[in-house]
Design an enzyme around this catalytic site. Structure first.
Site, PDB file in Angstrom:
ATOM      1  N   LYS A 242      61.172  45.327 -16.352  1.00  0.00           N
ATOM      2  CA  LYS A 242      62.010  44.428 -15.823  1.00  0.00           C
ATOM      3  C   LYS A 242      61.522  43.061 -15.180  1.00  0.00           C
ATOM      4  CE  LYS A 242      63.452  43.956 -11.005  1.00  0.00           C
ATOM      5  NZ  LYS A 242      64.130  42.592 -11.379  1.00  0.00           N
TER       6      LYS A 242
ATOM      7  N   GLU B 100      65.552  38.937 -11.706  1.00  0.00           N
ATOM      8  CA  GLU B 100      67.273  38.681 -11.961  1.00  0.00           C
ATOM      9  C   GLU B 100      67.476  37.309 -11.952  1.00  0.00           C
ATOM     10  OE1 GLU B 100      65.457  40.136  -9.505  1.00  0.00           O
ATOM     11  OE2 GLU B 100      66.497  40.089  -7.631  1.00  0.00           O
TER      12      GLU B 100
ATOM     13  N   GLY C 232      54.429  39.627  -8.066  1.00  0.00           N
ATOM     14  CA  GLY C 232      55.192  39.053  -7.230  1.00  0.00           C
ATOM     15  C   GLY C 232      54.860  38.986  -5.883  1.00  0.00           C
ATOM     16  N   GLY C 233      55.861  38.938  -4.787  1.00  0.00           N
ATOM     17  CA  GLY C 233      55.507  38.723  -3.315  1.00  0.00           C
ATOM     18  C   GLY C 233      54.539  39.917  -2.688  1.00  0.00           C
TER      19      GLY C 233
ATOM     20  N   THR D 283      56.989  42.614  -1.194  1.00  0.00           N
ATOM     21  CA  THR D 283      57.566  43.427  -2.052  1.00  0.00           C
ATOM     22  C   THR D 283      56.576  44.283  -2.728  1.00  0.00           C
ATOM     23  OG1 THR D 283      59.027  41.622  -2.825  1.00  0.00           O
ATOM     24  CG2 THR D 283      59.017  43.366  -4.204  1.00  0.00           C
ATOM     25  N   GLY D 284      55.331  43.972  -2.927  1.00  0.00           N
ATOM     26  CA  GLY D 284      54.275  44.638  -3.041  1.00  0.00           C
ATOM     27  C   GLY D 284      53.933  45.622  -2.252  1.00  0.00           C
TER      28      GLY D 284
ATOM     29  N   GLU E  63      49.810  42.127  -8.513  1.00  0.00           N
ATOM     30  CA  GLU E  63      49.423  41.029  -8.304  1.00  0.00           C
ATOM     31  C   GLU E  63      50.450  40.188  -7.298  1.00  0.00           C
ATOM     32  OE1 GLU E  63      47.011  39.770 -10.223  1.00  0.00           O
ATOM     33  OE2 GLU E  63      46.213  41.363 -11.281  1.00  0.00           O
TER      34      GLU E  63
ATOM     35  N   CYS F  88      51.338  31.337  -8.111  1.00  0.00           N
ATOM     36  CA  CYS F  88      50.646  31.958  -7.123  1.00  0.00           C
ATOM     37  C   CYS F  88      49.208  31.648  -6.692  1.00  0.00           C
ATOM     38  CB  CYS F  88      50.489  33.721  -7.618  1.00  0.00           C
ATOM     39  SG  CYS F  88      49.863  33.556  -9.064  1.00  0.00           S
TER      40      CYS F  88
ATOM     41  N   GLU G  30      52.333  31.625   2.459  1.00  0.00           N
ATOM     42  CA  GLU G  30      52.756  31.133   1.191  1.00  0.00           C
ATOM     43  C   GLU G  30      54.322  30.880   1.203  1.00  0.00           C
ATOM     44  OE1 GLU G  30      53.918  33.722  -1.962  1.00  0.00           O
ATOM     45  OE2 GLU G  30      52.147  32.922  -3.193  1.00  0.00           O
TER      46      GLU G  30
END
Ligand code: NAD
Length: 491
Positions: free
Chosen positions: A176, A179, A229-230, A233-234, A251, A285, A386
């Protein structure tokens, strides 16, 4: 309908089960450049079922490493044949300057080639165990169905970092993209189709994180989840993955320190300080978002740095003169601008930038002037969080020990750099840095050959190199009795 970009599920290009669509915007000018189908959790289930069948029933498990390597080499060649088109597509979808996307595309092809090579290299081990009749060995096997979710800052390259090692190791994939930037992934899957991967081995699902992403993370038939990702979200992906305790690689974000000692080569350190934070609009990142400067060069360094930052040409990535493009979206631009306001309210001193650029037609896109803050304190949000944009905070130190303490004063641990001509000092500092990716007299360059990943809240596991390959394998111990005879344990 025919203009809607589709998903690639089980070897077919399909529209979403809901019929919903999403528009894709060029961040350079706010124009709609494509409409894509918006996948659903049901579409993920279809993709996972296909990937499971391809792995367990249709024989992908039995395809030899040499054949897998052939697929990857063929795909790399197709990427190279279509490099120009891919680079321009990525500029329009992501906004970054063409010179960056050209580099990303070349690196994407190189990543597939690297893992094509790795596929056929030796991976097991044998052991001399304390039983002369036993031969013990370890083989590495694919994990099975791998769910892979990536962000928007390096759309094509992140697809390669995920899929190349997974396929080289013999897994099947449900991928994925973000989006916000799905277009290069759609094109990549067209090239994968031309490459001839068997049905169900590679699947592309498009859509939102909360629906499609969450289903990939929680689906009980997905054997591994790999996410970039963030950090927030991780965390939710890790929670969603507990149902079947799937293998997990994360990551995540960073707030990486870049330490400059007074004895560093001045112009080199200036150049990399700029590259560290303003490359890819600071949406990196590993960005060197905290510059940690020795007090004796502090004023002189900042004067030159500010002068150079002010000269950076910001504009559309398609304009060959542009050195920095727009933020990925209006929402992200607003988020970065709100951090700049927070910095001012917290009492930091703005050295340059700090505002949206709107002149010369830039008002239609999402551009921010390169921004530098000094006079910051460790408790400020602009120092701790961040920002993921072109905003640098500058911290001051006097001793080596102080530099290390400031550098490690973060919940993150992705990357870090040190500039000095004293080799022993450089290595002393790097050894104390709690970060997974480090540089001496450099910042940001990375290579397919070397492992990428973070300490602390910057992630779990490593991508790239042989470490990245191993993340997509299970380790199986095999014990062979060379002299079969009854064990005689029970009478
Ligand atoms: P994000 O976390 O918002 O989204 C990343 C991906 O996760 C997207 O595909 C998104 O749709 C999906 N997602 C969102 N919510 C989800 C959920 N609940 N379940 C499953 N999937 C979900 O990140 P972003 O804004 O796209 O990217 C920026 C972040 O990525 C930054 O924090 C940056 O540091 C990080 N990043 C890390 C690395 C690394 O290698 N460590 C590399 C690039 C970017």
């Amino acid at each position: 309908m025919s203009d809607i970009k589709k998903m690639y599920l089980d070897g077919q290009w399909v529209l979403s089960s809901s019929g919903e669509t999403r528009t894709v915007v060029n961040p350079a000018n706010g124009e709609i450049i494509a409409t894509v189908t918006e996948g659903t959790a049901d579409d993920v289930k279809t993709a996972v079922a296909a990937a499971k069948r391809a792995f367990y029933k249709d024989g992908w498990q039995d395809v030899t490493a040499g054949e897998r390597a052939e697929y990857l080499f063929r795909l790399a060649a197709k990427i190279e044949e279509n490099a120009e088109e891919l680079a321009l597509l990525e500029v329009r979808d992501n906004g970054k300057p063409l010179r960056e996307t050209e580099y990303d595309v070349a690196d994407t092809a190189a990543c597939f080639k690297y893992y094509a090579g790795i596929a056929t290299k030796p991976h097991g081990q044998t052991y001399d165990v304390p039983d002369k009749d036993m031969q013990t060995m370890v083989v590495r096997e694919p994990i099975g169905v791998c769910g892979q979710i990536v962000p928007w800052n390096y759309p094509l390259l992140m697809a390669a970092w995920k899929m190349a090692p997974a396929l080289a190791a013999g897994n099947t994939v449900v991928f994925k993209p973000s989006e916000i930037t799905p277009l290069s992934a759609v094109r990549l899957f067209e090239l994968m189709e031309e490459t001839g991967f068997p049905k169900g081995v590679v699947n592309l699902v498009l859509g939102a994180g909360a629906t499609v992403g969450n289903e990939i993370a929680s689906n009980m038939d997905v054997d591994k989840i790999a996410f970039t990702g963030g950090t927030k979200t991780g965390r939710s992906i890790m929670a969603a993955a507990t149902g079947n305790l799937k293998n997990i690689s994360l990551e995540l974000g960073g707030k990486s320190p870049n330490i400059v000692f007074a004895d560093a080569d001045f112009d080199t350190a200036i150049d990399y300080a700029l590259f560290g934070i303003f490359c890819n609009q600071g949406q990196v990142c590993s960005a060197g978002s905290r510059l940690i400067l020795q007090d004796t060069i502090y004023d002189q360094f900042l004067e030159r740095l500010t002068e150079r930052a002010n000269q950076i040409v910001v504009g559309s990535g398609e304009d060959p003169d542009s050195e920095m493009g727009p933020m990925i979206s209006e929402a992200h631009m607003e988020k970065v601008l709100s951090y700049i306001e927070i910095g001012k309210e917290e009492g930091a001193t703005l050295l340059c930038g700090g505002y949206r650029l709107t002149e010369n037609g830039l008002d239609k896109g999402y551009y921010i002037k390169p921004t530098i803050f000094k006079d910051v304190t460790p408790d400020m949000r602009i120092v701790k969080e961040e920002i993921f944009g072109p905003v640098l905070v500058v911290q001051k130190f006097s001793t080596e020990a102080e530099a290390i303490e400031i550098a490690n004063d973060t919940v993150y641990g992705l990357a870090g750099g040190v500039f000095t001509v004293d080799g022993a000092k450089a290595l002393r500092v790097i050894k104390k840095l709690r970060a997974g990716i480090t540089w001496i007299n450099s910042f940001n360059p990375t290579f397919n050959e070397a492992p990428w990943g973070g300490y602390k809240q910057s992630g779990i596991g490593r991508e790239l190199g042989t470490f990245g390959f191993e993340e997509y394998t299970e380790v199986k111990q095999i014990n062979i009795n060379l002299n079969p005879s009854p064990i005689g344990w029970f009478k």
